[in-house]
Design a protein around this motif. Structure first.
Motif, short mmCIF file in Angstrom:
data_model
loop_
_atom_site.label_atom_id
_atom_site.label_comp_id
_atom_site.label_asym_id
_atom_site.label_seq_id
_atom_site.Cartn_x
_atom_site.Cartn_y
_atom_site.Cartn_z
N ILE A 177 0.82 -1.22 0.00
CA ILE A 177 0.00 0.00 0.00
C ILE A 177 0.86 1.27 0.00
O ILE A 177 0.33 2.37 0.15
CB ILE A 177 -0.96 0.01 1.20
N GLY A 178 2.17 1.14 -0.17
CA GLY A 178 3.03 2.32 -0.20
C GLY A 178 4.41 1.96 -0.70
O GLY A 178 4.82 0.79 -0.68
N CYS A 179 5.15 2.96 -1.16
CA CYS A 179 6.50 2.71 -1.66
C CYS A 179 7.35 3.96 -1.53
O CYS A 179 6.84 5.06 -1.29
CB CYS A 179 6.48 2.24 -3.11
N ALA A 180 8.64 3.78 -1.68
CA ALA A 180 9.58 4.89 -1.62
C ALA A 180 9.61 5.64 -2.94
O ALA A 180 9.30 5.09 -4.00
CB ALA A 180 10.98 4.37 -1.29
N GLY A 181 10.01 6.90 -2.87
CA GLY A 181 10.34 7.66 -4.07
C GLY A 181 11.83 7.54 -4.33
O GLY A 181 12.58 6.92 -3.56
N GLY A 182 12.29 8.12 -5.41
CA GLY A 182 13.71 7.99 -5.71
C GLY A 182 14.17 8.95 -6.78
O GLY A 182 13.38 9.70 -7.37
N VAL A 183 15.47 8.89 -7.04
CA VAL A 183 16.06 9.75 -8.06
C VAL A 183 17.40 9.14 -8.49
O VAL A 183 18.11 8.53 -7.69
CB VAL A 183 16.28 11.18 -7.52
N ASP A 184 17.70 9.25 -9.78
CA ASP A 184 19.04 8.91 -10.27
C ASP A 184 19.97 10.09 -10.01
O ASP A 184 19.57 11.24 -10.22
CB ASP A 184 19.02 8.62 -11.77
N VAL A 185 21.16 9.80 -9.56
CA VAL A 185 22.17 10.84 -9.32
C VAL A 185 23.39 10.50 -10.16
O VAL A 185 23.96 9.41 -10.03
CB VAL A 185 22.55 10.94 -7.83
N GLU A 186 23.79 11.41 -11.03
CA GLU A 186 24.93 11.17 -11.91
C GLU A 186 26.02 12.20 -11.67
O GLU A 186 25.75 13.40 -11.62
CB GLU A 186 24.50 11.20 -13.38
N ILE A 187 27.26 11.71 -11.49
CA ILE A 187 28.42 12.58 -11.33
C ILE A 187 29.28 12.44 -12.57
O ILE A 187 29.62 11.32 -12.98
CB ILE A 187 29.25 12.21 -10.10
N ILE A 378 26.59 12.51 -1.59
CA ILE A 378 27.16 12.08 -2.87
C ILE A 378 27.94 13.23 -3.50
O ILE A 378 29.06 13.05 -3.99
CB ILE A 378 26.05 11.57 -3.82
N ARG A 379 27.35 14.42 -3.48
CA ARG A 379 28.04 15.60 -4.00
C ARG A 379 29.37 15.82 -3.29
O ARG A 379 30.40 16.10 -3.91
CB ARG A 379 27.17 16.84 -3.83
N GLU A 380 29.35 15.70 -1.98
CA GLU A 380 30.55 15.95 -1.18
C GLU A 380 31.62 14.89 -1.42
O GLU A 380 32.81 15.15 -1.24
CB GLU A 380 30.18 15.98 0.30
N SER A 381 31.21 13.70 -1.84
CA SER A 381 32.19 12.64 -2.12
C SER A 381 32.98 12.93 -3.40
O SER A 381 34.09 12.43 -3.57
CB SER A 381 31.47 11.28 -2.27
N GLU A 388 24.23 15.78 -11.01
CA GLU A 388 22.92 16.08 -11.57
C GLU A 388 21.91 15.05 -11.07
O GLU A 388 22.18 13.85 -11.03
CB GLU A 388 22.99 16.04 -13.10
N GLU A 389 20.72 15.53 -10.68
CA GLU A 389 19.62 14.65 -10.29
C GLU A 389 18.72 14.45 -11.51
O GLU A 389 18.28 15.42 -12.14
CB GLU A 389 18.83 15.25 -9.14
N ILE A 390 18.44 13.19 -11.83
CA ILE A 390 17.72 12.85 -13.06
C ILE A 390 16.47 12.04 -12.71
O ILE A 390 16.53 11.07 -11.98
CB ILE A 390 18.62 12.04 -14.01
N GLY A 391 15.35 12.44 -13.29
CA GLY A 391 14.13 11.66 -13.21
C GLY A 391 13.61 11.38 -11.82
O GLY A 391 13.26 10.23 -11.52
N PRO A 392 13.52 12.38 -10.94
CA PRO A 392 12.96 12.10 -9.61
C PRO A 392 11.50 11.66 -9.72
O PRO A 392 10.76 12.13 -10.58
CB PRO A 392 13.08 13.45 -8.90
N TYR A 393 11.10 10.73 -8.85
CA TYR A 393 9.71 10.27 -8.83
C TYR A 393 9.24 10.20 -7.39
O TYR A 393 10.02 9.97 -6.47
CB TYR A 393 9.58 8.90 -9.52
N PRO A 394 7.95 10.42 -7.18
CA PRO A 394 7.44 10.49 -5.80
C PRO A 394 7.21 9.13 -5.18
O PRO A 394 7.04 8.12 -5.88
CB PRO A 394 6.11 11.24 -5.99
#
Length: 479
Positions: A177-187, A378-381, A388-394
């Motif tokens: 009945i629920g799930c996480a959101g997410g995003v691709d992160v590319e360096i 991730i940025r700090e690493s 860049e954050e790509i395709g975030p989804y709720p």
């Protein structure tokens, strides 16, 4: 025995048919055409939108023509992964399936049960004439695995149903009945190349045999990550010998824990004896560390001829440190729910070659603020790279008091004699996106037992599929 001969024939024949069609994410042209032809062959209203989503509408059965419509939803694409020894061509070949006791498996590739069995179930409902059901809207989305672009392209007037059954879950004793959101992160970024002299011997390093798997639902299993393993391997070597790195290639999809990696390294020839002594020991220690989760892990080191450019030493240290310090795996668990991951990151892909590099991750969370914390880490690493954050989804907010859930739990209990588990999952489902577009639509997700999704170990349980089908058809009768 053919897969289509399994019971119930309706669902298995469709699964066999769509698995004969190449259907990688973003390359669904053939399966879209097939679904359009399928709907039209049944004389059902069949719509394809500009993005490639297919909607097939079927009237309710006798006496139920005026009931509220139910949306049955699944995604057409599948993850394409194979073993390093496989010559399978996903562009031209259908999945080679076989039966192993109570399981359907694929020969050295992903099976495509995620989400092919859900799609096949919807097709079976649409083509059946002996199932009581309200009006059906079969929604077949594209590109779920890479970016959920199909679901994101839906508009507010495409669907009329007030209830949605998502058939993209992988445990038959659960209702999701629920799930996480997410995003691709590319360096991405650049580095300097250096030419070394004949004082160095070059070696090809391959990491293979890892379990791999889904970077969401499997992230808590602490499975080996080929990129992290390689970084640790090189750092251990650097404590003993003068080692340089020429190139690194690993990973294909951001939602897959990387199983394989290939690299070329250079060892100073005067360090050859020390390298021979320490290399075997380092590999043995790494394999011992991962023997519980990745018993088939193999790290191979083979000499190669030629002279290669190498990564400059300053950048190499930054790269290895970044891979080591970047979050990978579970970042936090959900408070009060010890078995539910709240936030995670998976280092999924790396390409370091000819002076340019890219590293891709997939960050998931049910808490947006904490997802942003991980992205910042991730940025700090990699402070010298472009992030860049790509395709975030709720995410999909759970509604444990929905009427739909109550009916589904009652049906499940009557069929199986036990209550189902009701859960949120640490993976992305299209329900999160669809619920934003249709906030008044009640929805749940369920499916049969699928193990090893997103890896060549993927397998689908036959008896569980029968259980799933019975639950689906009885639930449609009750709605």
């Amino acid at each position: 025995m053919r897969i289509s001969a399994l019971k119930p024939n309706g669902i298995w024949k469709h699964f066999e048919a769509i698995n004969a069609i190449p259907r990688a994410s973003t390359k669904e042209e053939q399966i879209i055409k097939y679904m359009i032809a399928f709907g039209e062959s049944l004389n059902l209203e069949t719509i394809v939108d500009a993005t490639g989503n297919v909607i097939i509408k079927k009237p309710g059965t006798y006496g139920r023509e005026n009931d509220s419509a139910v949306v049955l939803q699944g995604h057409l694409d599948m993850v394409h992964q194979k073993t390093v020894t496989s010559n399978f061509d996903f562009e031209t070949q259908g999945i080679e399936m076989f039966i192993d006791n109570d399981w359907v498996k694929a020969k050295e590739t992903t099976l495509g049960a995620d989400n092919g069995i859900g799609v096949a179930a919807i097709m079976a409902v649409l083509s059946a004439n002996n199932i009581s059901h309200p009006p059906i809207e079969g929604l077949f989305t594209i590109d779920e695995e890479m970016g959920m672009t199909g679901a994101m392209a839906l508009t507010k007037n495409q669907l009329k149903g007030k209830i949605l059954l998502n058939l993209d879950s992988e445990e038959d004793d659960e209702i999701t009945i629920g799930c996480a959101g997410g995003v691709d992160v590319e360096i991405t970024g650049n580095y300097n190349l250096e030419i070394v002299n004949n004082d160095f011997q070059y070696y090809e390093i391959s990491v293979s045999g890892l379990s791999g798997g889904h970077s969401g639902v499997d992230i808590h299993l602490n499975l080996g990550n080929a990129i992290r393993i390689f970084a640790n391997y090189v750092l251990e070597l650097k404590n003993k010998v003068d080692v340089k790195v020429c190139e690194i290639l690993a990973g294909t999809l951001t939602n897959v824990i990387p199983r394989d990696l290939n690299s070329t390294i250079a060892i100073r020839k005067t360090d050859f004896t020390d390298f021979e002594k320490c290399n075997e020991n380092i590999i043995s220690n790494i394999k011992t560390k991962h023997q519980t989760t990745d018993k088939n892990l193999n790290i191979k080191c083979s000499p190669v001829k030629g002279i290669f450019s190498v990564v400059d030493e300053i950048f190499l240290k930054q790269l290895l440190k970044g891979i080591q310090t970047m979050p990978n795996g579970v970042f936090s668990m959900t408070e009060g729910l010890d078995d539910l991951v709240q936030t995670s990151n998976s280092i999924a892909k790396i390409k370091l070659q000819n002076g340019t590099f890219s590293i891709a991750c997939h960050t998931r969370s049910s808490v947006d603020a904490e997802r942003d914390v991980v992205v910042q880490k991730i940025r700090e690493s990699f402070p010298n790279g472009k992030t860049e954050e790509i395709g975030p989804y709720p995410g999909w907010e759970p509604n444990p008091k929905s009427k739909l859930l109550s009916v589904a739990k009652k049906c499940y209990q009557e069929i199986n004699g036990v209550a189902p588990a009701v859960k949120s999952i640490h993976a992305g489902l299209e329900c999160g996106i669809i619920s934003e577009m249709y906030p008044n639509m009640e929805m749940i997700s369920f499916g049969p037992n699928i193990l090893g999704a997103h890896s060549p170990e993927e397998r689908l349980q036959i008896s569980s599929t029968q259980k799933f089908w019975k639950f689906l058809t009885i639930l449609l009768k009750e709605l």
